[in-house]
Design a protein around this motif. Structure first.
Motif, short mmCIF file in Angstrom:
data_model
loop_
_atom_site.label_atom_id
_atom_site.label_comp_id
_atom_site.label_asym_id
_atom_site.label_seq_id
_atom_site.Cartn_x
_atom_site.Cartn_y
_atom_site.Cartn_z
N PRO A 74 48.96 12.65 2.25
CA PRO A 74 47.64 12.19 2.70
C PRO A 74 46.64 13.35 2.72
CG PRO A 74 49.08 12.44 4.59
CD PRO A 74 49.93 12.68 3.37
N HIS A 75 45.37 13.01 2.91
CA HIS A 75 44.33 14.03 2.84
C HIS A 75 43.27 13.87 3.92
CE1 HIS A 75 42.86 10.91 -0.25
NE2 HIS A 75 42.09 10.75 0.82
N ALA A 76 43.61 13.25 5.05
CA ALA A 76 42.62 13.08 6.12
C ALA A 76 42.54 14.36 6.95
CB ALA A 76 43.01 11.89 6.99
N GLY A 77 41.74 14.31 8.02
CA GLY A 77 41.68 15.44 8.93
C GLY A 77 43.05 15.76 9.51
N TYR A 78 43.32 17.03 9.70
CA TYR A 78 44.66 17.44 10.14
C TYR A 78 45.08 16.80 11.46
CZ TYR A 78 45.12 21.16 6.58
OH TYR A 78 45.25 21.86 5.41
N VAL A 79 44.13 16.58 12.39
CA VAL A 79 44.52 16.01 13.68
C VAL A 79 45.05 14.59 13.52
CG1 VAL A 79 42.99 17.45 15.08
CG2 VAL A 79 42.14 15.29 14.16
N PHE A 80 44.74 13.95 12.40
CA PHE A 80 45.25 12.61 12.15
C PHE A 80 46.45 12.60 11.19
CE2 PHE A 80 40.78 11.74 13.33
CZ PHE A 80 41.02 10.93 14.43
N SER A 81 46.34 13.32 10.07
CA SER A 81 47.38 13.20 9.03
C SER A 81 48.12 14.49 8.75
CB SER A 81 46.74 12.71 7.73
OG SER A 81 45.90 13.70 7.15
N GLY A 82 47.83 15.55 9.49
CA GLY A 82 48.44 16.85 9.20
C GLY A 82 49.95 16.84 9.23
N GLN A 83 50.54 16.09 10.18
CA GLN A 83 52.00 16.08 10.26
C GLN A 83 52.63 15.38 9.06
OE1 GLN A 83 54.10 17.66 12.76
NE2 GLN A 83 55.23 17.35 10.86
N ILE A 84 52.04 14.29 8.60
CA ILE A 84 52.58 13.59 7.44
C ILE A 84 52.39 14.44 6.19
CG2 ILE A 84 52.57 11.45 6.13
CD1 ILE A 84 53.50 11.20 9.05
N ILE A 359 47.07 18.45 17.07
CA ILE A 359 47.54 17.48 18.06
C ILE A 359 48.84 16.90 17.53
CG2 ILE A 359 47.04 15.34 19.28
CD1 ILE A 359 44.10 16.03 19.12
N PRO A 360 49.99 17.29 18.12
CA PRO A 360 51.27 16.87 17.56
C PRO A 360 51.46 15.37 17.60
CG PRO A 360 51.57 17.89 19.71
CD PRO A 360 50.13 18.10 19.33
N LEU A 361 52.17 14.87 16.62
CA LEU A 361 52.46 13.44 16.52
C LEU A 361 53.61 13.09 17.46
CD1 LEU A 361 51.38 11.09 14.73
CD2 LEU A 361 53.30 11.54 13.20
N PRO A 362 53.47 12.06 18.30
CA PRO A 362 54.56 11.70 19.21
C PRO A 362 55.66 10.94 18.47
CG PRO A 362 52.69 10.23 19.54
CD PRO A 362 52.26 11.25 18.53
#
Length: 513
Positions: A74-84, A359-362
Motif C-alpha cells: 500500500p501507499h497511504a500515510g504511514y500512520v494508516f498503512s505503514g505496518q502493512i 502508531i502501531p497496529l493492534p
C-alpha cells in the motif's frame, strides 16, 4: 477527538514540509525528484523517518524462506498503512537486489494512457537520494511506444515516493526504477509486464506494485470486499481479477468508489512475475484504516500486502486476510499476561508516536483482547492525573480501544498539555476495562468504589470511573455533585430529569505487574 489528533500529526509534520517544497523547482532541473509528501504521508525528519521504518519492520510479518519475485504494497500515510507496507517489504528483506522496480499508481493525470519511466538522476527523501538505474530506464523507454517520460506525472505522485524510504532502509545499495502506469488497460499492463520481464531476466530485481484496496466503504464492507480482491490477486489471472473488481463495483456497496486504486500496477506485476517464473501468490497481511488507533470505522481504506514466488511451498498455507469482526460478548476478567499485553501496547503506542510518529497496529492479541469492550486509559505523573480519556461504546476490539485511548489521553486531554518524550518515563499507565452500562432507578443503587457512574441530562453527560469517588474521598452526594459539574450542570442537577447508569471496571496499572 480523532480529527484533533490528525491535526496534531499534521502540525508536527508541516513545519518541515515547506523546506522540501522550496527545493522542488531547483532539483528537477538536475533530475533529482524532491519529496512531495514528506511531512504529510511520512515524517520529514530523517531520524524520525528512520525510526518509524525500524518500528514497523520490527513488527512485520515473517517472510517465507524463499526469495519473492514481486510484492504488492500500500501507499497511504504511514500512520494508516505503514505496518502493512513493512509486511510486504519484509518478505524481501535479507536478499541482495541490485534494482527495485516501483510500479506507481496514476493519481494526478487521468488522461494519460501509457507508462512514464523516470529516466535518470534519483528520488530524494529525507534519508537521501535513491539513484535511478539509468541503463534499465533507457532500455525500457526504447522498448516500445508505450514507454515515455512525463515529468508532470512524477512531480506530485505519492504512490512511489512513500515506498522509497523502505527501499533505502532495506536495500541501501540497490538502484530504483520508478514507473507510473496511466490506466488499468489489460493490454497495456500485459505489454508493460512482458517488457519488464524481458529486461529483468538476468538482473537481481524486485518488482513492487503500489496499490491500496477498497476506498471509503464501512469497516465490515471493506473486509468482505478486500478479501475477494486479495484472493483474486493471488490467483494470478489478470482477466479474472479485472472481472472480480468490476463485479464488486456493480454490487452497489455503499461508498465503495474503487476496489484497488493501483489496479494497473497489480496487473502489470502479475504478468511480469509470471514471465519471471512466479507460480503462486501469497496474502501476507491485511488491515484497513479502521483498524488503526486513529481511524474511523464508518469510512475506511483497505491495505493488503502480497508476494509472488516461484516456489509453491511459500503459498501452501496461504492465509486469509486476518481480520475478524468479533461478535463475542464483553468480558472483564483478564489474566496477568493479558493485562501486561495491554499495558505494554498502551506505552508502546505513546512512545513510538513521540519517537517516530508511528502508531502501531493492534494485532497479535489473543481472542479475549479482540472482544468489543469499552475502556479508559489513565496517565499519572508522580501520583497526579496527567491525562484520562475513555471509549465507552462496545464497538471496538479492546486492544484497539486501548491504543486509541492511549493516544487520546497523552495528546488530546484538553485539561493538560500533550505528553512529551522527556516526561514519559515518569508517567504510569492505568487501564480500566468496562462492563456494559446498566440503568439505575435511584442513587441508593450506586455502590461507591465498586460502580462507575454515567450521568445524562438533556444533551449533557459525564462519567466517573469506579475508583474516582474513593480516591477523592467523596460520599455519594458529593460524587454526584462533582459529576454534574463535569457535565456542565449545577450542583444538585442530578435530583431531577436525569438518567443514571452504572458499570464496573477491572482496573490495573503498570506498578501492579
Amino acid at each position: 477527538m480523532k480529527k484533533r489528533i490528525l491535526l496534531f500529526i499534521l502540525t508536527v509534520f508541516i513545519c518541515r514540509f515547506s523546506a522540501f517544497e522550496a527545493l522542488a523547482g531547483q532539483e528537477f532541473k538536475s533530475k533529482i525528484r524532491p519529496p512531495a509528501v514528506a511531512g504529510q504521508f511520512y515524517p520529514a525528519d530523517p531520524s524520525k523517518l528512520a525510526r518509524s521504518i525500524q518500528y514497523y519492520l520490527a513488527d512485520a510479518k515473517k517472510p517465507c524462506s524463499k526469495k519473492p519475485i514481486a510484492i504488492i504494497s500500500p501507499h497511504a500515510g504511514y500512520v494508516f498503512s505503514g505496518q502493512i507496507c513493512a509486511d510486504a517489504f519484509n518478505q524481501a528483506a535479507g536478499y541482495d537486489y541490485e534494482v527495485v522496480v516501483l510500479l506507481g499508481t496514476n493519481h494526478t493525470s487521468p488522461a494519460f494512457n501509457g507508462v512514464s519511466v523516470f529516466p535518470k538522476g534519483g528520488y530524494r527523501t529525507p534519508l537521501g537520494i535513491a539513484k535511478i538505474d539509468e541503463e534499465l530506464a533507457a532500455k525500457l523507454i526504447a522498448a516500445g511506444k508505450d514507454f515515455t517520460f512525463k515529468e508532470s506525472l512524477h512531480t506530485r505522485e505519492h504512490s512511489i515516493e512513500v515506498l522509497v524510504p523502505f527501499v533505502q532502509k532495506l536495500f541501501p545499495q540497490a538502484r530504483i526504477l520508478p514507473t507510473i502506469i496511466g490506466k488499468p488497460d489489460l493490454d497495456l499492463c500485459a505489454r508493460f509486464g512482458s517488457a519488464l520481464a524481458n529486461l529483468l531476466r538476468d538482473r537481481r530485481a524486485l518488482i513492487v506494485a503500489s496499490s491500496d484496496l477498497s476506498h471509503y466503504p464501512s469497516y465490515g464492507d471493506a473486509v468482505k470486499t478486500d478479501k475477494k480482491t486479495l484472493e483474486a490477486i493471488v490467483a494470478m489471472n489478470s482477466t479474472a481479477l479485472r472481472f472480480t473488481l468490476q463485479q464488486q463495483l456493480k454490487a452497489n456497496t455503499p461508498n465503495l468508489f474503487t476496489c484497488a486504486c493501483g489496479e494497473a500496477p497489480i496487473l502489470a506485476s502479475i504478468t511480469a512475475a509470471k514471465e519471471l517464473g512466479a507460480i503462486c501468490g501469497r496474502i501476507v497481511s491485511y488491515a484497513n484504516s479502521g483498524d488503526t488507533s486513529i481511524g474511523s470505522r464508518s469510512r475506511v481504506v483497505g491495505y493488503g500486502a502480497v508476494s509472488f514466488f516461484a516456489d509453491k511451498d511459500c503459498c501452501k498455507s496461504n492465509p486469509k486476510p486476518d481480520k475478524k469482526i468479533s461478535q463475542k460478548p464483553a468480558k472483564v476478567e483478564l489474566n496477568p499476561r493479558q493485562k501486561r499485553a495491554l499495558l505494554i501496547f498502551a506505552r508502546k503506542t505513546i512512545e513510538q508516536f513521540l519517537k517516530g510518529q508511528v502508531i502501531p497496529l493492534p494485532r497479535g492479541f489473543d481472542s479475549d483482547l479482540e472482544r468489543k469492550q469499552g475502556a479508559f486509559v489513565t496517565l499519572k505523573k508522580n501520583g497526579q492525573l496527567r491525562g484520562c480519556i475513555g471509549h465507552m461504546a462496545e464497538d471496538l476490539p479492546l486492544c484497539q480501544a486501548i491504543g486509541s485511548m492511549a493516544i487520546q489521553a497523552a495528546f488530546n486531554d484538553r485539561r493538560f498539555a500533550p505528553v512529551t518524550l522527556k516526561e514519559l518515563s515518569e508517567i504510569e499507565i492505568e487501564i480500566s476495562v468496562l462492563t456494559p452500562f446498566e440503568p439505575v432507578n435511584g442513587i441508593k443503587a450506586i455502590r461507591l468504589g465498586i460502580d462507575g457512574v454515567v450521568l445524562k441530562k438533556g444533551t449533557r453527560s459525564a462519567v466517573f470511573l469506579p475508583q474516582v469517588a474513593t480516591e477523592q474521598g467523596w460520599n455519594r452526594i458529593q460524587m454526584l455533585d462533582h459529576l454534574c459539574k463535569k457535565a456542565g450542570l449545577s450542583s444538585g442537577g442530578w435530583k431531577k430529569d436525569v438518567r443514571l447508569f452504572t458499570f464496573q471496571a477491572m482496573v490495573f496499572r503498570e506498578s501492579d505487574l
